[in-house]
Structures are given as structure tokens and as C-alpha cells.
Scaffold this motif. Structure first.
Motif, PDB file in Angstrom:
ATOM      1  N   PHE A 115     -25.180 -47.594  -9.670  1.00 64.21           N
ATOM      2  CA  PHE A 115     -25.398 -46.318 -10.347  1.00 64.21           C
ATOM      3  C   PHE A 115     -26.845 -45.844 -10.252  1.00 64.21           C
ATOM      4  CE2 PHE A 115     -21.577 -46.586 -13.478  1.00 64.21           C
ATOM      5  CZ  PHE A 115     -20.729 -46.473 -12.389  1.00 64.21           C
ATOM      6  N   LEU A 116     -27.783 -46.744  -9.964  1.00 60.31           N
ATOM      7  CA  LEU A 116     -29.195 -46.341  -9.853  1.00 60.31           C
ATOM      8  C   LEU A 116     -29.473 -45.630  -8.535  1.00 60.31           C
ATOM      9  CD1 LEU A 116     -31.001 -49.509 -11.274  1.00 60.31           C
ATOM     10  CD2 LEU A 116     -30.187 -47.482 -12.489  1.00 60.31           C
ATOM     11  N   ASN A 117     -28.501 -45.637  -7.619  1.00 58.66           N
ATOM     12  CA  ASN A 117     -28.677 -44.973  -6.324  1.00 58.66           C
ATOM     13  C   ASN A 117     -28.313 -43.493  -6.358  1.00 58.66           C
ATOM     14  OD1 ASN A 117     -29.326 -47.242  -4.282  1.00 58.66           O
ATOM     15  ND2 ASN A 117     -27.594 -48.067  -5.430  1.00 58.66           N
ATOM     16  N   GLY A 118     -27.672 -43.043  -7.422  1.00 57.31           N
ATOM     17  CA  GLY A 118     -27.201 -41.665  -7.469  1.00 57.31           C
ATOM     18  C   GLY A 118     -28.314 -40.672  -7.740  1.00 57.31           C
ATOM     19  N   ASN A 119     -28.298 -39.574  -7.003  1.00 58.71           N
ATOM     20  CA  ASN A 119     -29.258 -38.491  -7.220  1.00 58.71           C
ATOM     21  C   ASN A 119     -28.628 -37.440  -8.127  1.00 58.71           C
ATOM     22  OD1 ASN A 119     -31.202 -39.627  -5.417  1.00 58.71           O
ATOM     23  ND2 ASN A 119     -30.003 -38.826  -3.698  1.00 58.71           N
ATOM     24  N   LEU A 120     -29.369 -37.036  -9.158  1.00 58.57           N
ATOM     25  CA  LEU A 120     -28.843 -36.072 -10.121  1.00 58.57           C
ATOM     26  C   LEU A 120     -29.038 -34.646  -9.626  1.00 58.57           C
ATOM     27  CD1 LEU A 120     -30.096 -37.636 -13.478  1.00 58.57           C
ATOM     28  CD2 LEU A 120     -27.784 -37.676 -12.548  1.00 58.57           C
ATOM     29  N   SER A 121     -27.989 -33.862  -9.721  1.00 59.59           N
ATOM     30  CA  SER A 121     -28.079 -32.436  -9.379  1.00 59.59           C
ATOM     31  C   SER A 121     -28.293 -31.588 -10.626  1.00 59.59           C
ATOM     32  CB  SER A 121     -26.800 -31.983  -8.656  1.00 59.59           C
ATOM     33  OG  SER A 121     -25.650 -32.240  -9.453  1.00 59.59           O
ATOM     34  N   GLU A 122     -27.989 -32.150 -11.816  1.00 56.66           N
ATOM     35  CA  GLU A 122     -28.211 -31.436 -13.073  1.00 56.66           C
ATOM     36  C   GLU A 122     -29.581 -31.770 -13.634  1.00 56.66           C
ATOM     37  OE1 GLU A 122     -25.823 -33.663 -12.640  1.00 56.66           O
ATOM     38  OE2 GLU A 122     -23.824 -32.810 -13.000  1.00 56.66           O
ATOM     39  N   THR A 123     -30.030 -30.943 -14.551  1.00 59.15           N
ATOM     40  CA  THR A 123     -31.294 -31.201 -15.253  1.00 59.15           C
ATOM     41  C   THR A 123     -31.002 -32.087 -16.456  1.00 59.15           C
ATOM     42  OG1 THR A 123     -32.178 -29.067 -14.554  1.00 59.15           O
ATOM     43  CG2 THR A 123     -33.264 -30.156 -16.411  1.00 59.15           C
ATOM     44  N   VAL A 124     -31.550 -33.295 -16.413  1.00 57.41           N
ATOM     45  CA  VAL A 124     -31.300 -34.269 -17.471  1.00 57.41           C
ATOM     46  C   VAL A 124     -32.635 -34.817 -17.970  1.00 57.41           C
ATOM     47  CG1 VAL A 124     -30.175 -36.439 -18.079  1.00 57.41           C
ATOM     48  CG2 VAL A 124     -29.101 -34.906 -16.415  1.00 57.41           C
ATOM     49  N   PHE A 125     -32.824 -34.795 -19.294  1.00 58.47           N
ATOM     50  CA  PHE A 125     -34.032 -35.335 -19.903  1.00 58.47           C
ATOM     51  C   PHE A 125     -33.685 -36.579 -20.705  1.00 58.47           C
ATOM     52  CE2 PHE A 125     -34.893 -30.785 -19.386  1.00 58.47           C
ATOM     53  CZ  PHE A 125     -36.101 -30.826 -18.712  1.00 58.47           C
ATOM     54  N   MET A 126     -34.671 -37.474 -20.830  1.00 57.89           N
ATOM     55  CA  MET A 126     -34.470 -38.722 -21.556  1.00 57.89           C
ATOM     56  C   MET A 126     -35.724 -39.060 -22.356  1.00 57.89           C
ATOM     57  SD  MET A 126     -33.840 -42.554 -20.011  1.00 57.89           S
ATOM     58  CE  MET A 126     -35.576 -42.701 -19.576  1.00 57.89           C
ATOM     59  N   GLU A 127     -35.513 -39.577 -23.540  1.00 53.78           N
ATOM     60  CA  GLU A 127     -36.648 -40.038 -24.326  1.00 53.78           C
ATOM     61  C   GLU A 127     -37.331 -41.209 -23.628  1.00 53.78           C
ATOM     62  OE1 GLU A 127     -35.270 -41.089 -28.162  1.00 53.78           O
ATOM     63  OE2 GLU A 127     -34.878 -39.018 -28.804  1.00 53.78           O
ATOM     64  N   GLN A 128     -38.631 -41.343 -23.857  1.00 51.10           N
ATOM     65  CA  GLN A 128     -39.351 -42.454 -23.253  1.00 51.10           C
ATOM     66  C   GLN A 128     -38.829 -43.778 -23.825  1.00 51.10           C
ATOM     67  OE1 GLN A 128     -43.697 -41.929 -22.867  1.00 51.10           O
ATOM     68  NE2 GLN A 128     -43.419 -39.893 -23.755  1.00 51.10           N
ATOM     69  N   PRO A 129     -38.497 -44.726 -22.948  1.00 51.16           N
ATOM     70  CA  PRO A 129     -37.920 -45.991 -23.428  1.00 51.16           C
ATOM     71  C   PRO A 129     -38.948 -46.822 -24.189  1.00 51.16           C
ATOM     72  CG  PRO A 129     -38.356 -46.104 -21.073  1.00 51.16           C
ATOM     73  CD  PRO A 129     -38.602 -44.681 -21.473  1.00 51.16           C
ATOM     74  N   PRO A 130     -38.533 -47.606 -25.156  1.00 50.77           N
ATOM     75  CA  PRO A 130     -39.451 -48.463 -25.912  1.00 50.77           C
ATOM     76  C   PRO A 130     -40.211 -49.412 -24.989  1.00 50.77           C
ATOM     77  CG  PRO A 130     -37.302 -48.380 -26.975  1.00 50.77           C
ATOM     78  CD  PRO A 130     -37.154 -47.703 -25.655  1.00 50.77           C
ATOM     79  N   GLY A 131     -41.489 -49.526 -25.203  1.00 48.32           N
ATOM     80  CA  GLY A 131     -42.335 -50.374 -24.373  1.00 48.32           C
ATOM     81  C   GLY A 131     -42.944 -49.655 -23.195  1.00 48.32           C
ATOM     82  N   PHE A 132     -42.489 -48.431 -22.911  1.00 45.97           N
ATOM     83  CA  PHE A 132     -43.011 -47.660 -21.777  1.00 45.97           C
ATOM     84  C   PHE A 132     -43.414 -46.257 -22.233  1.00 45.97           C
ATOM     85  CE2 PHE A 132     -40.244 -50.866 -20.013  1.00 45.97           C
ATOM     86  CZ  PHE A 132     -40.965 -51.365 -18.938  1.00 45.97           C
ATOM     87  N   ILE A 133     -43.842 -46.162 -23.464  1.00 44.05           N
ATOM     88  CA  ILE A 133     -44.239 -44.868 -24.015  1.00 44.05           C
ATOM     89  C   ILE A 133     -45.684 -44.575 -23.606  1.00 44.05           C
ATOM     90  CG2 ILE A 133     -44.607 -43.553 -26.122  1.00 44.05           C
ATOM     91  CD1 ILE A 133     -42.397 -45.173 -27.424  1.00 44.05           C
ATOM     92  N   ASN A 134     -45.899 -43.384 -23.051  1.00 43.49           N
ATOM     93  CA  ASN A 134     -47.236 -42.949 -22.651  1.00 43.49           C
ATOM     94  C   ASN A 134     -48.071 -42.663 -23.894  1.00 43.49           C
ATOM     95  OD1 ASN A 134     -49.533 -41.506 -21.673  1.00 43.49           O
ATOM     96  ND2 ASN A 134     -48.364 -40.868 -19.862  1.00 43.49           N
ATOM     97  N   ALA A 135     -49.176 -43.384 -24.034  1.00 39.86           N
ATOM     98  CA  ALA A 135     -50.014 -43.249 -25.239  1.00 39.86           C
ATOM     99  C   ALA A 135     -50.609 -41.856 -25.359  1.00 39.86           C
ATOM    100  CB  ALA A 135     -51.121 -44.297 -25.217  1.00 39.86           C
ATOM    101  N   LYS A 136     -50.877 -41.195 -24.230  1.00 40.77           N
ATOM    102  CA  LYS A 136     -51.474 -39.856 -24.274  1.00 40.77           C
ATOM    103  C   LYS A 136     -50.440 -38.796 -24.642  1.00 40.77           C
ATOM    104  CE  LYS A 136     -55.090 -40.843 -20.842  1.00 40.77           C
ATOM    105  NZ  LYS A 136     -55.677 -40.415 -19.541  1.00 40.77           N
ATOM    106  N   PHE A 137     -49.186 -39.027 -24.213  1.00 38.78           N
ATOM    107  CA  PHE A 137     -48.135 -38.026 -24.488  1.00 38.78           C
ATOM    108  C   PHE A 137     -46.923 -38.725 -25.116  1.00 38.78           C
ATOM    109  CE2 PHE A 137     -50.468 -36.863 -20.617  1.00 38.78           C
ATOM    110  CZ  PHE A 137     -51.036 -35.653 -21.006  1.00 38.78           C
ATOM    111  N   PRO A 138     -47.054 -39.230 -26.322  1.00 37.10           N
ATOM    112  CA  PRO A 138     -45.940 -39.985 -26.924  1.00 37.10           C
ATOM    113  C   PRO A 138     -44.723 -39.134 -27.258  1.00 37.10           C
ATOM    114  CG  PRO A 138     -47.680 -39.613 -28.515  1.00 37.10           C
ATOM    115  CD  PRO A 138     -48.224 -39.151 -27.193  1.00 37.10           C
ATOM    116  N   SER A 139     -44.903 -37.835 -27.392  1.00 40.16           N
ATOM    117  CA  SER A 139     -43.770 -36.963 -27.746  1.00 40.16           C
ATOM    118  C   SER A 139     -43.094 -36.344 -26.532  1.00 40.16           C
ATOM    119  CB  SER A 139     -44.256 -35.843 -28.687  1.00 40.16           C
ATOM    120  OG  SER A 139     -45.248 -35.044 -28.048  1.00 40.16           O
TER     121      SER A 139
END
Length: 432
Positions: free
Chosen positions: A16-40
Motif C-alpha cells: 500500500f505504500l507504493n500507491g500514488n494519491l490522486s486526491e488531496t489528502v492531509f494528515m496530522e503530524q505523527p507523534p515523534g515526528f512533529i516539526n518544532a517550528k510548525f507544530p500545528s
């Protein structure tokens, strides 16, 4: 297995990680990989992730696009089947999510294709096909033997019936099901058991009729229904090692059996119909179902069954044509009702046939066009009868053998390799 070609099994890692998305999909930043400069901030996904509802479609789109680019074509009869036939070389690829079965007549071409697939995706070559989605594949000198012994053993373990006495048939003779009786206390468990038995019919068509009967009461099962399910499982106990045999046939032809048990249901008076379709003597399709409407005569119910069998045969012919192995002979349907046969070959409009839906008359058109042939078969030779009623043990075992449902054949390969589980052997001895 008509040509004795080798079967290869492949597994796509993290498909499933090989699929390219044609729709616009957003996701919250996963725990442990949150950007400190842009946490929101949120992530804009370019590729699919597991648990994303678009992931299966995106993966299949990516795989099919790759196959199209290298010359494969997608089957119209089965969208999960791809065919490659540039000249004399033939490759068939069957995909189920991330599991792939590959077969062809050119070993060098198969190796080149697997190498190219490796460059595009992360592939694990599992070698010769031996176990696929619960189906165990055993190779014989004449073809294949498919079984679900481990899956059936798991059912017995789950229901704690490993030590139960096996039954000779799935249902008692002339067994009738009704909605009357004390309701079973755990309908969810009942539904789960029936679902597992339904999957077992892939290599155990002999229990198809019994499973069809108990599956009609999922909404409100009674204790009697649950007892019937336990009987089916006890029958499976005695036939754990049984499966379907497929052998090589030099001149395969399509032969179908069609049968109904008129007004079988004593509450709704709907008929139960069944069919079994053979290709070169090998069982390739079967069904046991209740007809959706009430038939006013046995002729009508048999004629409807003929139509359903004909529709399935036409689909098989489309599939075989795409596989480039369509038999030259026209298929034949065998039926034990002379009135239905006469009506299929002589579509005369009169009072006794006005009530039959016009949709079922396409059988007459197929026969008139020379694409289908129907003929009479005595009830004693009607193989599809095992899908329409519960039979006494001698008849049941006879028709089960004609379906080619049997234990695996013992064979010699250099040294004698016979490994029979003690539980399976003891069950078989008790049954016989």
C-alpha cells in the motif's frame, strides 16, 4: 493446469505504500515526528498509507499501470487477472492485494519479468506455489491437489470439536429448516462459524448445500440451526484431508449440470437450485442458492436454474477466450427435467409459460445461436443434486466422488513420503 506449467508465488512488501494519491489528502503530524517550528501544520500526502481508504485503489492503480506499460492486458471477466501474450509466449498474473501468482509457458520470460518487477517494487519471491490464502497446493504426477486441511483443523480447534465423533454427511437426510424454535444465545458466534465454513467451500464443495441452508438464518439463529452447524463441522472432522483434484486434460470441454429442488423451503416455498461446471473433467465452478422468487412449477424453477448455469458458463467462456484456451466444442448443460429442456429448445409462448420472466429466455437464444447445448441426464447421474438437497450416505459419497472431492492420493517420489497426521488418520478410520 491444462499445460502443466509451473506456478510461482510472489509477495509485495509494504504494497500500500507504493500507491500514488490522486486526491488531496492531509494528515496530522505523527507523534515523534512533529516539526518544532510548525507544530500545528499538517502533512500533504503524496503516497498512500496503510489504513487510508484510498490505499487499496491507489496500489492497484500503480501495479496495473506498470503491467500495462510492459505489455500486459487486464481481463474483462476478472479485473484481478492480467495476460501477457506477445507471440507464442503466454504469461498469466493473478493478484490479490499484495499476493501474486504467476504462471506461463516460458521460464526465461518469467525470470526476466520477476527481475523487472524487483526493480519496480520490493518483491519477495516465494518460489513454487504451495500455500495461498489458506489453500494448500500439492503437486501430483497428473496435476494439482487443493485442500484447506490446516484451515479446517483451526475451525475444529476453535469449536473444541477435535475429539468429536465425525459424521458421514453434512446434514441429516430430508432435513428441513424453519425459523421456529428457541433462539441461540450467541448469534455473533453463529455468524462467525458460518462465515468460516463458507470459506471452506472453496475446496469442499460437498458442504455447499449445508452451508447455504444454515447461512439463511444469520439474523435470528435457533439452537437447532446451531446444532446443524456443529454437524457440518463434525463432518469436516472426518474429511479434514479432503480436497479438489485437478488433472491434465488433452482435449478439455465445458460440461455443466443444473438441478433444482422445487419449493424446498416450507415457509417461503422458494426453490433451491444448484449447478456444477466441469472443464476437462475438473470442477471449476459450483453453486447452491435459494431462488429469489417463488416458482409456480418445477419446470419454471428448473428453467431458471438452466439460465443461471448458462450465464456462469458464458462467463467462463469469456475468461477462457482471454486466456487463449477456449475449447472448440460448444458447452453442454445436463438437466433431469424434460419439460425445462423442451422449453429451452422450443420457446413456444402459451399460457403455461407467460409468467416466466423474459430475462431467462436468453438460454433459448444461446441454443439457437449454437453457443450452448442442453441435454437430458437421469436423476441418478445428476451431479448437481448434491447442491440442492441432503442425501443419504451412499448417494452423497457417490456424488462427492464425481465432484472429485477426495483425500490426497499417495505417491512415490524417490523414497516413500507419506506423512499423515494421527488425528486425520483416526478420523478417517472412524468414519469408515
Amino acid at each position: 493446469m491444462l499445460h502443466k506449467w509451473p506456478l510461482h508465488q510472489l509477495d509485495v512488501k509494504n504494497a500500500f505504500l507504493n500507491g500514488n494519491l490522486s486526491e488531496t489528502v492531509f494528515m496530522e503530524q505523527p507523534p515523534g515526528f512533529i516539526n518544532a517550528k510548525f507544530p500545528s501544520h499538517v502533512c500533504h500526502l503524496k503516497k498512500a498509507l496503510y489504513s487510508l481508504k484510498q490505499a487499496p485503489r491507489a496500489w492497484f492503480q500503480r501495479l496495473s499501470t506498470f503491467l500495462f506499460q510492459i505489455g500486459f492486458s487486464c481481463s474483462r471477466a476478472d479485473p484481478s487477472l492480467f495476460v501477457y501474450k506477445p507471440n507464442s509466449c503466454v504469461l498469466y498474473l493473478l493478484v490479490y492485494v499484495d499476493d501474486i501468482i504467476l504462471i506461463g509457458n516460458d521460464d526465461a520470460m518469467i525470470r526476466r519479468f520477476i527481475t523487472r518487477l524487483h526493480h519496480e517494487f520490493v518483491i519477495k519471491d516465494l518460489g513454487k506455489l504451495s500455500y495461498f490464502l489458506g489453500l494448500e497446493v500439492t503437486y501430483t504426477s497428473t496435476g494439482l491437489f487443493l485442500s484447506q486441511a490446516k484451515y479446517a483443523h483451526d475451525i475444529l480447534t476453535r469449536t473444541k470439536l477435535l475429539d468429536a465423533k465425525p459424521m458421514p454427511t453434512p446434514l441429516a437426510t430430508a432435513k428441513n429448516f424453519t425459523t421456529q424454535g428457541t433462539l441461540y444465545s450467541d448469534p455473533t458466534y453463529y455468524c462467525s462459524l458460518v462465515g468460516t465454513l463458507q470459506y471452506l467451500t472453496i475446496t469442499h464443495p460437498d458442504i455447499s448445500y449445508a452451508v447455504n441452508q444454515v447461512i439463511q438464518f444469520l439474523h435470528a439463529p435457533t439452537i437447532a440451526h446451531f446444532q446443524s452447524v456443529k454437524r457440518i463441522i463434525r463432518y469436516v472432522k472426518g474429511t479434514l484431508a479432503y480436497g479438489l483434484t485437478f488433472s491434465h486434460s488433452p482435449s478439455p470441454s465445458i460440461l455443466g449440470y443444473s438441478d433444482t429442488d422445487w419449493a424446498r423451503c416450507i415457509e417461503t416455498r422458494r426453490s433451491t437450485y444448484g449447478y456444477s461446471i466441469f472443464l476437462g473433467g475438473n470442477l471449476v465452478s459450483w453453486s447452491a442458492k435459494k431462488q429469489p422468487t417463488v416458482a409456480r412449477s418445477s419446470c419454471e424453477s428448473e428453467y431458471r436454474a438452466l439460465a443461471n448455469t448458462g450465464a456462469e458458463i458464458i462467463w467462463i467462456m469469456h475468461l477462457l477466450r482471454e486466456l487463449h484456451v477456449l475449447p472448440p466444442d460448444r458447452p453442454t448443460i445436463l438437466c433431469d427435467n424434460k419439460s425445462a429442456l423442451f422449453f429451452s429448445q422450443n420457446p413456444i409462448s402459451h399460457k403455461r409459460s407467460k409468467h416466466i420472466d423474459i430475462d431467462y429466455h436468453f438460454v433459448c437464444e444461446l441454443i439457437a445461436a449454437g453457443r450452448l447445448h442442453t441435454t437430458f441426464v437421469p436423476t441418478t447421474l445428476q451431479v448437481a443434486i448434491i447442491f440442492t438437497k441432503s442425501l443419504p450416505r451412499p448417494q452423497f459419497e457417490s456424488f462427492r466422488t464425481k465432484l472429485r472431492v477426495s483425500p490426497p492420493a499417495l505417491c512415490l517420489r524417490g523414497v516413500l513420503e507419506i506423512k499423515i497426521d494421527k488425528d486425520l488418520k483416526r478420523s478417517h478410520d472412524l468414519l469408515n
